[in-house]
Design a protein around this motif. Structure first.
Motif, PDB file in Angstrom:
ATOM      1  N   ARG A 242       0.831  -1.205   0.000  1.00  0.00           N
ATOM      2  CA  ARG A 242       0.000   0.000   0.000  1.00  0.00           C
ATOM      3  C   ARG A 242       0.865   1.255   0.000  1.00  0.00           C
ATOM      4  O   ARG A 242       2.000   1.248   0.478  1.00  0.00           O
ATOM      5  CB  ARG A 242      -0.913   0.029   1.221  1.00  0.00           C
ATOM      6  N   THR A 243       0.293   2.353  -0.481  1.00  0.00           N
ATOM      7  CA  THR A 243       0.982   3.642  -0.483  1.00  0.00           C
ATOM      8  C   THR A 243       1.382   4.043   0.936  1.00  0.00           C
ATOM      9  O   THR A 243       0.564   3.991   1.854  1.00  0.00           O
ATOM     10  CB  THR A 243       0.058   4.725  -1.087  1.00  0.00           C
ATOM     11  N   HIS A 244       2.660   4.440   1.107  1.00  0.00           N
ATOM     12  CA  HIS A 244       3.189   4.927   2.392  1.00  0.00           C
ATOM     13  C   HIS A 244       3.030   3.900   3.518  1.00  0.00           C
ATOM     14  O   HIS A 244       3.025   4.264   4.692  1.00  0.00           O
ATOM     15  CB  HIS A 244       2.507   6.236   2.807  1.00  0.00           C
ATOM     16  N   GLN A 245       2.927   2.620   3.166  1.00  0.00           N
ATOM     17  CA  GLN A 245       2.577   1.603   4.159  1.00  0.00           C
ATOM     18  C   GLN A 245       3.522   1.558   5.352  1.00  0.00           C
ATOM     19  O   GLN A 245       3.075   1.602   6.514  1.00  0.00           O
ATOM     20  CB  GLN A 245       2.537   0.220   3.485  1.00  0.00           C
ATOM     21  N   ILE A 246       4.837   1.459   5.106  1.00  0.00           N
ATOM     22  CA  ILE A 246       5.790   1.336   6.209  1.00  0.00           C
ATOM     23  C   ILE A 246       5.759   2.592   7.078  1.00  0.00           C
ATOM     24  O   ILE A 246       5.776   2.516   8.317  1.00  0.00           O
ATOM     25  CB  ILE A 246       7.210   1.086   5.671  1.00  0.00           C
ATOM     26  N   ARG A 247       5.676   3.748   6.439  1.00  0.00           N
ATOM     27  CA  ARG A 247       5.681   5.012   7.175  1.00  0.00           C
ATOM     28  C   ARG A 247       4.458   5.139   8.089  1.00  0.00           C
ATOM     29  O   ARG A 247       4.565   5.550   9.250  1.00  0.00           O
ATOM     30  CB  ARG A 247       5.751   6.174   6.185  1.00  0.00           C
ATOM     31  N   VAL A 248       3.297   4.768   7.577  1.00  0.00           N
ATOM     32  CA  VAL A 248       2.066   4.888   8.371  1.00  0.00           C
ATOM     33  C   VAL A 248       2.038   3.831   9.470  1.00  0.00           C
ATOM     34  O   VAL A 248       1.635   4.105  10.605  1.00  0.00           O
ATOM     35  CB  VAL A 248       0.825   4.784   7.464  1.00  0.00           C
ATOM     36  N   HIS A 249       2.471   2.611   9.161  1.00  0.00           N
ATOM     37  CA  HIS A 249       2.492   1.562  10.178  1.00  0.00           C
ATOM     38  C   HIS A 249       3.494   1.881  11.288  1.00  0.00           C
ATOM     39  O   HIS A 249       3.240   1.582  12.468  1.00  0.00           O
ATOM     40  CB  HIS A 249       2.805   0.211   9.535  1.00  0.00           C
ATOM     41  N   ALA A 250       4.619   2.481  10.943  1.00  0.00           N
ATOM     42  CA  ALA A 250       5.594   2.875  11.971  1.00  0.00           C
ATOM     43  C   ALA A 250       4.988   3.932  12.891  1.00  0.00           C
ATOM     44  O   ALA A 250       5.110   3.862  14.119  1.00  0.00           O
ATOM     45  CB  ALA A 250       6.870   3.401  11.314  1.00  0.00           C
TER      46      ALA A 250
END
Length: 317
Positions: A242-250
């Motif tokens: 998903r878009t920006h997945q790692i950033r949002v999950h972090a």
């Protein structure tokens, strides 16, 4: 006599050839309507101006061999003056190619460079590569990395290879591993974040992604690598894309990526900038994927960028 000029936009009816079968409708239109803003293309799709075989179509729909695609009248903006990448930048990109053959190319993308031009940017990685490889008849991005993220980026050199690679990404058959520096000391060693993500638009018009029950399924494994007093180095392995997945999950963990100006903590980012970290600490370090022609497993690696490695050495001291 008609008063229409010869260059007046008209409806186009395009019969889709076999080589474009499987491509998303929006991506096909972006290629076909170069110079038309993406917002206009998506508006055409939402309003039903674009049709396949007489019926309305969604942006993510896949084209089929022989489909009749209706494209409404749209004026393609002329680009009289397009900035070209400098020879120095082209050489820098050439030096960062980690794999290349007749089917594909893998680049260790530098931070700060978008993957394609647009939104006020004259050119990105793909335009620079096309300028660097004028003999290449076909060069297309297989996937994307955020502008400030560095690391492994795949580019297809054949339409048939692009189709196979898109299928591998779509079916989550690509293993990607990122290195990220999280704000604060994260107390866990391993964790699977299973939190659906939804795209929305912030009040300022900036595209944002948020955790939401109404969102699409999204999973990321986080594995702690090193623990510092006020930061944690992790390896992030996205299961979905998903878009920006790692950033949002972090950020959802309560430990956003340091240097993330969209989902991070402003005061934390300022404090780390004063200590020398001037960019988002997110790097696409490893990629495991089947070759689109031979099927042989490729295990690709991009070492941590020098400025990120130097900052880790500073933290260790």
């Amino acid at each position: 006599m008609s008063s229409e000029s010869a260059d007046t936009p008209r409806v186009q009816i395009i019969q889709i050839p076999a080589e474009f079968a499987g491509q998303r409708v929006d991506n096909f239109l972006f290629t076909r309507l170069k110079g038309v803003p993406k917002s206009r293309v998506y508006r055409m799709l939402r309003s039903g101006e674009v049709r396949i075989n007489g019926g309305r179509v969604r942006a993510e729909s896949r084209l089929q061999d022989g489909d009749m695609l209706r494209v409404p009248p749209v004026r393609v903006a002329e680009r009289a003056e397009v900035a070209l990448p400098t020879a120095l930048l082209q050489q820098r990109l050439d030096d960062r190619i980690v794999f290349e053959d007749d089917a594909m190319l893998v680049l260790n993308k530098p931070s700060g460079m978008p993957v394609h031009g647009g939104s006020g940017v004259s050119f990105g990685v793909i335009e620079a590569l096309r300028h660097l490889r004028p003999e290449a008849r076909f060069l297309e991005l297989v996937h994307r990395l955020d502008r400030d993220t560095s690391g492994l980026l795949l580019v297809a050199k054949k339409r048939s290879a692009l189709r196979v690679l898109h299928e591998l990404f779509r079916d989550d058959r690509v293993e990607k591993r990122y290195l990220a520096l999280l704000a604060g000391a994260w107390g866990q060693k391993k964790l699977l974040v299973d939190a659906p993500l939804e795209k929305n638009v912030a009040q300022g018009g900036e595209r944002m992604v948020r955790v939401s029950r109404q969102g699409k399924p999204a999973q990321t494994y986080f594995h702690r690598q090193e623990l510092f007093a006020d930061a944690t180095l992790v390896e992030a392995k996205p299961v979905t894309g998903r878009t920006h997945q790692i950033r949002v999950h972090a950020a959802h963990l309560g430990h956003p990526i340091i240097g993330d100006e969209r989902y991070g903590q402003e005061e934390t980012n300022k404090a780390f900038r004063r200590r020398g970290l001037k960019r988002l600490f997110l790097h696409a370090a490893k990629l495991v994927i089947a070759h689109p022609v031979s099927g042989v497993e490729l295990r690709l690696h991009a070492p941590l960028e020098p400025e990120l490695d130097a900052f880790l050495q500073q933290l260790r001291r």
